[in-house]
Design a protein around this motif. Sequence first.
Motif, PDB file in Angstrom:
ATOM      1  N   MET A  93       0.840  -1.199   0.000  1.00 42.91           N
ATOM      2  CA  MET A  93       0.000   0.000   0.000  1.00 42.91           C
ATOM      3  C   MET A  93       0.876   1.250   0.000  1.00 42.91           C
ATOM      4  O   MET A  93       0.605   2.216  -0.733  1.00 42.91           O
ATOM      5  CB  MET A  93      -0.921  -0.003   1.230  1.00 42.91           C
ATOM      6  N   HIS A 108       3.666   0.948  -3.419  1.00 43.94           N
ATOM      7  CA  HIS A 108       2.986   1.105  -4.702  1.00 43.94           C
ATOM      8  C   HIS A 108       2.371   2.491  -4.842  1.00 43.94           C
ATOM      9  O   HIS A 108       2.473   3.125  -5.899  1.00 43.94           O
ATOM     10  CB  HIS A 108       1.900   0.042  -4.863  1.00 43.94           C
ATOM     11  N   SER A 132      -4.602   4.025  -6.625  1.00 44.02           N
ATOM     12  CA  SER A 132      -3.779   3.046  -5.913  1.00 44.02           C
ATOM     13  C   SER A 132      -4.509   2.518  -4.680  1.00 44.02           C
ATOM     14  O   SER A 132      -4.470   1.315  -4.382  1.00 44.02           O
ATOM     15  CB  SER A 132      -2.441   3.673  -5.514  1.00 44.02           C
ATOM     16  N   GLU A 144      -5.311  -1.430  -4.187  1.00 39.35           N
ATOM     17  CA  GLU A 144      -4.740  -2.211  -3.089  1.00 39.35           C
ATOM     18  C   GLU A 144      -5.822  -2.754  -2.161  1.00 39.35           C
ATOM     19  O   GLU A 144      -5.699  -3.877  -1.656  1.00 39.35           O
ATOM     20  CB  GLU A 144      -3.742  -1.357  -2.297  1.00 39.35           C
ATOM     21  N   TRP A 192      -1.909   4.084   3.425  1.00 39.53           N
ATOM     22  CA  TRP A 192      -2.141   4.797   2.157  1.00 39.53           C
ATOM     23  C   TRP A 192      -1.825   6.285   2.305  1.00 39.53           C
ATOM     24  O   TRP A 192      -1.200   6.875   1.413  1.00 39.53           O
ATOM     25  CB  TRP A 192      -3.601   4.621   1.726  1.00 39.53           C
TER      26      TRP A 192
END
Length: 434
Positions: free
Chosen positions: A251, A254, A288, A292, A326
Amino acid sequence: MKDAVDVLSEVHSLVQAGAYDDAVSVATGFIERNGNSAAVLRARSGAFASAGKLAQARGDAACCLELEPDNLEYAVHCASLAVAAGQAQEAVRLLENRNCNKHNTGDGSAERVLSGAWAATGEFRRALHYAELALDRQPHHQEFRAHHDGLQQHMERQIRIARRSTKVAAPAARSPVSALRLQGRVLYALVLREIAGQYERSRLGYLWAIIEPIVHLMVLGLFFSLLNHATAPLGHNLYLFYLTGLLPFFMIIHTGSKVMHGLSANRSLLLLPPIKVLDILVARGVLSLLTELLVAVLILGIFNLLGITAIPQDSLLTLGALLLAWLFGISIGIFMAMLSELFESWEMIWSQITRVMYFCSGIFYVAEKMPPQIRAVLIWNPILQCIELLRAGFYSGFAPPWLQPGYVLLGALVLLTAGGLLLNLFARHIGAEE
């Protein structure tokens, strides 16, 4: 038996006559009899390209460059094929460090191809710079002149549009609600565009996002099983333990990487007045997050289907850990996006940092079982904090005393602030090229 000069002449004549397959056959026959020849491979690559067989043309062009890596003409040919294949960044890498500066001589073809490559990425100022260099080499070259003038006119037109939009929008101040609604529509459109750009053109698409953590799980499980360390540090399943480390790690990493590359991949969008730098970066971050979270749900579902209980003890804490990861990832990404604009080598530095973090973030161990001196250093790692916070939600009774979600949140806010300051200080350099 024909020598290379005769073959090259024949291939050239056949290409000129439009007999591309015959030209390829003649070049192939020579190569089969005499082995690889850079000049003949270059001629066959041109025949393939003329026939529309871009993959074969690029293969031969790459072989040419392997045989004669210092040949600028072969590099130019490779780069032009890369641009034609939609891989402008590869063309830039091939040519930007190969004699493309004001102090070198040449026919301008390298500068012309490099200009086209930068234009394809939306970097019109750099494109115009190399177009001017190409024109300096050959001031009377009509195609060079047309390309240069076209770029100049495009930039002037975009500047006029931006100024006109600013003048029209200035008198009518938007209310906070309408401005927020507009911002929401912009982000929604950008996320849809990112989905199309990142996944629709890829054969694997979202599938790779699922495959990657599964491959990691298999490799880690097999590795530690072979070392006779098959007992999970937490819980009863080794693979589930590794998964709880990989999900927050991916998380963060990426999200950070995708956001970092957002500006370079979408710079041309800054020509549109409603779109700002942060819109592009946040849109990548949102995509993203969705990706995820979807991957986490799918893999946990697979585990349960296989009979491995993969249900967190505290679902809210587990979800909060992923959201905190995140937030930290997008903060890193925004900060690094600014750094990568200022320092071209920053991307390589980041790749080395991720390798170190892979081993220092508690993916395949818990900090509690490390020596006190090492643990005292590891717990300062925000990624490890996110991983152990998620495991605290996943495993009953696991509550390390050093967990500090506020520390991770503070780190994210510091990175966001630093990224915003860099954006404001270097807006001319970081913002729209036009």
